[in-house]
Scaffold this motif. Structure first.
Motif, mmCIF file in Angstrom:
data_model
loop_
_atom_site.group_PDB
_atom_site.id
_atom_site.type_symbol
_atom_site.label_atom_id
_atom_site.label_comp_id
_atom_site.label_asym_id
_atom_site.label_seq_id
_atom_site.Cartn_x
_atom_site.Cartn_y
_atom_site.Cartn_z
ATOM 1 N N GLU A 189 3.618 1.461 -1.783
ATOM 2 C CA GLU A 189 3.885 1.583 -3.210
ATOM 3 C C GLU A 189 2.657 2.127 -3.932
ATOM 4 O OE1 GLU A 189 5.872 1.562 -6.790
ATOM 5 O OE2 GLU A 189 6.667 1.326 -4.756
ATOM 6 N N TYR A 190 1.487 1.646 -3.563
ATOM 7 C CA TYR A 190 0.235 2.146 -4.133
ATOM 8 C C TYR A 190 0.116 3.658 -3.898
ATOM 9 C CZ TYR A 190 -4.864 2.192 -5.030
ATOM 10 O OH TYR A 190 -6.128 2.443 -5.521
ATOM 11 N N HIS A 225 -8.737 5.991 -6.801
ATOM 12 C CA HIS A 225 -7.840 5.433 -5.784
ATOM 13 C C HIS A 225 -8.474 5.519 -4.399
ATOM 14 C CE1 HIS A 225 -4.471 4.738 -8.393
ATOM 15 N NE2 HIS A 225 -4.334 6.011 -8.713
ATOM 16 N N TRP A 271 0.821 -1.202 0.000
ATOM 17 C CA TRP A 271 0.000 0.000 0.000
ATOM 18 C C TRP A 271 0.862 1.262 0.000
ATOM 19 C CZ3 TRP A 271 -4.587 -0.084 -1.777
ATOM 20 C CH2 TRP A 271 -5.382 -1.229 -1.630
#
Length: 223
Positions: free
Chosen positions: A104-105, A135, A102
């Motif tokens: 990286e997300y 997102h 997350w």
């Protein structure tokens, strides 16, 4: 805790720097902060930054030469592993890996937010705004918010998202309201991060004015 002096090499508006600053403040670690002008990068900075970007963390070791770390996630994980509690990544390997994913997300979320805020025309703003809201909608479906990403405990995922949400706290409500409308978890998360002392103290008191001036000078339509 190792006897290392820490210097955070910074830029006043950089969200990636804010990640490292938040972690340092959460840990209660003394550190020096040096801002650089990224439009006129000094030679000493270019000599130690492999990418020419901030943040850098200079670690002065009593038993050897200084070490310079780069990339915000690497810096944050180093600080989490070497400095005092609280730990900002979970101890459980599965949960820790999920949090890293997350994080990286969050970099993708930041990219869409940045392009939305810097849009110079309405179609780009609409496209990137929709991507950013997408997102948020995906995150809204996750379990466990309350009030932070992992529940009651502030963690590294929170340090990654706090600089993103800060943008919408310093701009007029009309900019962010449509993006967060109908997303109570995201709105609650944003508010919890806004009032977290480490988040508030990670930027200067003039951050909002400087960021709005940056948008104006770069021709953003949302300034």
């Amino acid at each position: 805790m190792p006897d290392h002096k820490l210097t955070l090499i910074s830029h006043a508006l950089c969200p990636f720097v804010q990640r490292a600053a938040i972690v340092l403040l959460e840990k209660g670690v003394p550190f020096e902060r040096i801002d650089v002008d990224l439009k006129a990068k000094p030679d000493w900075f270019l000599a130690i930054s492999p990418t020419g970007k901030v943040p850098l963390l200079k670690v002065a070791r009593p038993d050897g030469p200084d070490v310079v770390l780069f990339e915000s996630v690497a810096i944050c994980e180093y600080l989490d592993e070497t400095q005092s509690s609280p730990l900002l990544l979970p101890a459980d390997p599965i949960t820790r890996s999920q949090h890293r994913a997350w994080i990286e997300y969050g970099s993708g979320v930041l990219a869409d937010a940045w392009q939305f805020l810097n849009a110079k025309d309405v179609p780009t703003a609409q496209s990137k705004g929709a991507a950013f809201r997408g997102h948020l909608s995906r995150l809204e479906q996750l379990q466990g918010f309350g009030p932070y990403f992992g529940g009651a405990t502030f963690g590294l995922v929170d340090a990654v998202f706090a600089p993103i949400f800060r943008y919408f706290d310093v701009l007029p409500d009309a900019v962010g309201a449509p993006l967060f409308e109908g997303l109570p978890k995201m709105s609650g998360w944003r508010q919890a991060l806004k009032i977290r002392p480490s988040v508030a103290q990670a930027v200067g008191i003039d951050y909002g004015d400087r960021f709005k001036r940056y948008l104006f000078e770069n021709g953003a339509i949302l300034h």
